[in-house]
Design an enzyme around this catalytic site. Sequence first.
Site, PDB file in Angstrom:
ATOM      1  N   LYS A  11      39.739  35.359  35.797  1.00  0.00           N
ATOM      2  CA  LYS A  11      38.645  34.684  36.514  1.00  0.00           C
ATOM      3  C   LYS A  11      38.956  33.213  36.755  1.00  0.00           C
ATOM      4  O   LYS A  11      38.769  32.719  37.871  1.00  0.00           O
ATOM      5  CB  LYS A  11      37.348  34.842  35.722  1.00  0.00           C
ATOM      6  CG  LYS A  11      36.140  34.129  36.311  1.00  0.00           C
ATOM      7  CD  LYS A  11      34.855  34.626  35.710  1.00  0.00           C
ATOM      8  CE  LYS A  11      34.899  34.701  34.213  1.00  0.00           C
ATOM      9  NZ  LYS A  11      35.166  33.383  33.567  1.00  0.00           N
ATOM     10  N   THR A  63      41.920  31.804  36.708  1.00  0.00           N
ATOM     11  CA  THR A  63      43.073  31.778  37.610  1.00  0.00           C
ATOM     12  C   THR A  63      42.636  31.972  39.058  1.00  0.00           C
ATOM     13  O   THR A  63      43.118  31.286  39.965  1.00  0.00           O
ATOM     14  CB  THR A  63      44.079  32.873  37.205  1.00  0.00           C
ATOM     15  OG1 THR A  63      44.449  32.697  35.840  1.00  0.00           O
ATOM     16  CG2 THR A  63      45.327  32.829  38.069  1.00  0.00           C
ATOM     17  N   ARG A 106      35.104  24.716  33.136  1.00  0.00           N
ATOM     18  CA  ARG A 106      34.764  24.314  31.762  1.00  0.00           C
ATOM     19  C   ARG A 106      36.020  23.868  31.017  1.00  0.00           C
ATOM     20  O   ARG A 106      37.134  24.241  31.378  1.00  0.00           O
ATOM     21  CB  ARG A 106      34.130  25.492  31.013  1.00  0.00           C
ATOM     22  CG  ARG A 106      32.753  25.882  31.512  1.00  0.00           C
ATOM     23  CD  ARG A 106      32.300  27.182  30.865  1.00  0.00           C
ATOM     24  NE  ARG A 106      33.181  28.278  31.234  1.00  0.00           N
ATOM     25  CZ  ARG A 106      33.282  29.420  30.562  1.00  0.00           C
ATOM     26  NH1 ARG A 106      32.565  29.611  29.479  1.00  0.00           N
ATOM     27  NH2 ARG A 106      34.101  30.369  30.976  1.00  0.00           N
ATOM     28  N   LYS A 164      42.169  34.630  22.776  1.00  0.00           N
ATOM     29  CA  LYS A 164      42.022  34.564  24.218  1.00  0.00           C
ATOM     30  C   LYS A 164      43.023  33.623  24.878  1.00  0.00           C
ATOM     31  O   LYS A 164      43.392  33.784  26.028  1.00  0.00           O
ATOM     32  CB  LYS A 164      40.584  34.126  24.563  1.00  0.00           C
ATOM     33  CG  LYS A 164      40.260  34.105  26.046  1.00  0.00           C
ATOM     34  CD  LYS A 164      38.807  33.724  26.256  1.00  0.00           C
ATOM     35  CE  LYS A 164      38.454  33.683  27.736  1.00  0.00           C
ATOM     36  NZ  LYS A 164      39.086  32.540  28.416  1.00  0.00           N
ATOM     37  N   ALA A 179      29.977  31.970  27.274  1.00  0.00           N
ATOM     38  CA  ALA A 179      28.926  32.746  27.940  1.00  0.00           C
ATOM     39  C   ALA A 179      28.407  33.893  27.085  1.00  0.00           C
ATOM     40  O   ALA A 179      27.362  34.462  27.411  1.00  0.00           O
ATOM     41  CB  ALA A 179      29.429  33.281  29.270  1.00  0.00           C
ATOM     42  N   PHE A 197      32.887  35.014  31.239  1.00  0.00           N
ATOM     43  CA  PHE A 197      32.890  36.455  31.025  1.00  0.00           C
ATOM     44  C   PHE A 197      32.349  37.206  32.242  1.00  0.00           C
ATOM     45  O   PHE A 197      32.521  36.755  33.380  1.00  0.00           O
ATOM     46  CB  PHE A 197      32.153  36.808  29.737  1.00  0.00           C
ATOM     47  CG  PHE A 197      32.842  36.300  28.504  1.00  0.00           C
ATOM     48  CD1 PHE A 197      34.164  36.625  28.230  1.00  0.00           C
ATOM     49  CD2 PHE A 197      32.191  35.467  27.598  1.00  0.00           C
ATOM     50  CE1 PHE A 197      34.814  36.146  27.095  1.00  0.00           C
ATOM     51  CE2 PHE A 197      32.830  34.986  26.466  1.00  0.00           C
ATOM     52  CZ  PHE A 197      34.135  35.332  26.210  1.00  0.00           C
ATOM     53  N   PHE A 235      48.320  42.706  39.948  1.00  0.00           N
ATOM     54  CA  PHE A 235      49.320  42.735  38.886  1.00  0.00           C
ATOM     55  C   PHE A 235      50.542  43.503  39.397  1.00  0.00           C
ATOM     56  O   PHE A 235      50.410  44.396  40.255  1.00  0.00           O
ATOM     57  CB  PHE A 235      48.771  43.422  37.634  1.00  0.00           C
ATOM     58  CG  PHE A 235      47.934  42.515  36.754  1.00  0.00           C
ATOM     59  CD1 PHE A 235      48.365  42.165  35.484  1.00  0.00           C
ATOM     60  CD2 PHE A 235      46.716  42.009  37.202  1.00  0.00           C
ATOM     61  CE1 PHE A 235      47.598  41.336  34.669  1.00  0.00           C
ATOM     62  CE2 PHE A 235      45.946  41.189  36.397  1.00  0.00           C
ATOM     63  CZ  PHE A 235      46.391  40.844  35.121  1.00  0.00           C
ATOM     64  N   TRP A 274      48.373  34.308  41.436  1.00  0.00           N
ATOM     65  CA  TRP A 274      49.126  34.095  40.199  1.00  0.00           C
ATOM     66  C   TRP A 274      50.610  33.922  40.514  1.00  0.00           C
ATOM     67  O   TRP A 274      51.258  33.017  39.985  1.00  0.00           O
ATOM     68  CB  TRP A 274      48.930  35.271  39.238  1.00  0.00           C
ATOM     69  CG  TRP A 274      49.470  35.008  37.853  1.00  0.00           C
ATOM     70  CD1 TRP A 274      48.800  34.492  36.787  1.00  0.00           C
ATOM     71  CD2 TRP A 274      50.816  35.241  37.393  1.00  0.00           C
ATOM     72  NE1 TRP A 274      49.629  34.385  35.699  1.00  0.00           N
ATOM     73  CE2 TRP A 274      50.869  34.834  36.041  1.00  0.00           C
ATOM     74  CE3 TRP A 274      51.966  35.746  37.999  1.00  0.00           C
ATOM     75  CZ2 TRP A 274      52.034  34.923  35.283  1.00  0.00           C
ATOM     76  CZ3 TRP A 274      53.135  35.822  37.246  1.00  0.00           C
ATOM     77  CH2 TRP A 274      53.154  35.416  35.899  1.00  0.00           C
TER      78      TRP A 274
END
Length: 558
Positions: free
Chosen positions: A71, A73, A94, A105, A273, A301, A381, A410
């Site tokens: 998210k 990214t 954030r 994480k 969150a 999240f 991916f 990415w």
Amino acid sequence: MPTDIEIARAATLQPITAIAERIGIPEDALHSYGRHIAKIDHAHIRALEARPEGRLVLVTAISPTPAGEGKTTTTVGLGDALNRIGRRTVICLREPSLGPCFGMKGGAAGGGRAQVVPMEAINLHFTGDFHAITAAHSLAAALIDNHLYWGNALDIDSRRIAWRRVVDMNDRALRGITQSLGGVANGYPREDGFDITVASEVMAVFCLARDLADLEERLGRIVVAETRARAPVTLADLKATGAMTVLLKDALQPNLVQTLEGSPALIHGGPFANIAHGCNSVIATRAGLRLGDYAVTEAGFGADLGAEKFFDIKCRQAGLSPSAVVIVATVRALKMHGGVEKKALGTENVAALEAGFANLARHVENVRRFGAPVVVAVNHFHADTEAEHAALKALCADRLDVEAITCRHWAEGAAGAEALARAVAALADGTPRRTPRFAYPEEAPLADKIRTIARTLYGAADIQVESKAAAKLAQFEANGHRHLPVCMAKTQYSFSTDPSLIGAPSGHVVAVRDVRLSAGAGFVVAICGEIMTMPGLPKVPAAEGIHLDADGRIEGLF
């Protein structure tokens, strides 16, 4: 492919003064932290209020899985791509917490070719904002115990002190402690505990305050205890707010950095969150809207947590209205929601993708309840197949009437998200500015607000409020807090309170085991299931792989 930290380290960064100049911030409005990080002065933030606001874009996601969604990214890649197509855009994120960085994480600076930099500084101590918030919270805790020690003029009932301590680290051993042991000189022994700093009400106040004056007023409203007569005791009663505001004065100035492609990014505040409201600061979001034609922000999240709180808490309090919402999904994560184990995600499985699509569908439907137009960003991916992406796009079009766009930011940076940027710009430009629809009215009872979220957004049959929590809700309403929104604290992995119930479960019961009043932030926290406001470290913490190499460079950070 090089790692995130290798990509970030190889980048040539522009001086932060050049990034600021691009969005009209003069050098004398900056407080520099080296060549590539700066805070924007309070006076300049106030001067921005005269400017018109651009379009707000919210990035949210499906329910997270170990497969990864990306998210942050995607937020960075989208911001870069909007700038690439000529739409002046500021990214609003954030700040990372040290707990996840050394836990499981990882950091929160994006990844691959879609990162904010300098990544190492952002993910570690950055400009010290979290330390300032921890210090301000700790000062309040010290003043409470000091007041008890020196005679307790406010008649505080030490059994009803609600103010826990905080530290910005995952440490399960601190969830429950006994303090003030060792004799009379150390105060009155009592049970206490620690939360992680991102769960602090000071963090929530920090992120929802409009300016320094509003910050101090909100801090004063924080209820920390009750008297023996059950009257609330606030930080204003303890005369704590002036000193706390002094500690937070510099931290409240938004932080300016850049992406790998030179887009400006404001990174400020960092509530989780799953245990807090999960959005960056109102000050930074407002500044981003006035510094660019678009401001792209993210909420933590899945949309059931971050996006719901973004609308029902942040937008309601700050008068914000997103012009478009991006929901991030991956083929891998949807296959996990369809029952595939992580080790088997590299194999094509359209049937599992179709089964897991229910999770994405519910998130899309939920966001539409708030009246915002939606587009799905499918974060690509390398093991994904063309058949899987084609199936996902067809499902989105046929069942949801929503566009799904494959994104390769990415690996390719802004160029890989250009199609998403064009779709978002078209959605945002075509949406009239209006107040969002909210999940519940302000005047509804607190329990009904919790029930509405559980039933309409989580697919639950009902809620089950433990007697202790029900009594607290009644007390909150009796004290005049019925109008507050609710902030759901629950697992991020499921629409239910059971993290193993993936996909889109229905008919479950949401157990509310406790509630906390955050009168300064302006909401009531409902603690559901087994969620903890102080996380623990996993069996193999990320900290075990973080070290300095022979040249003194950080390795293992991600």
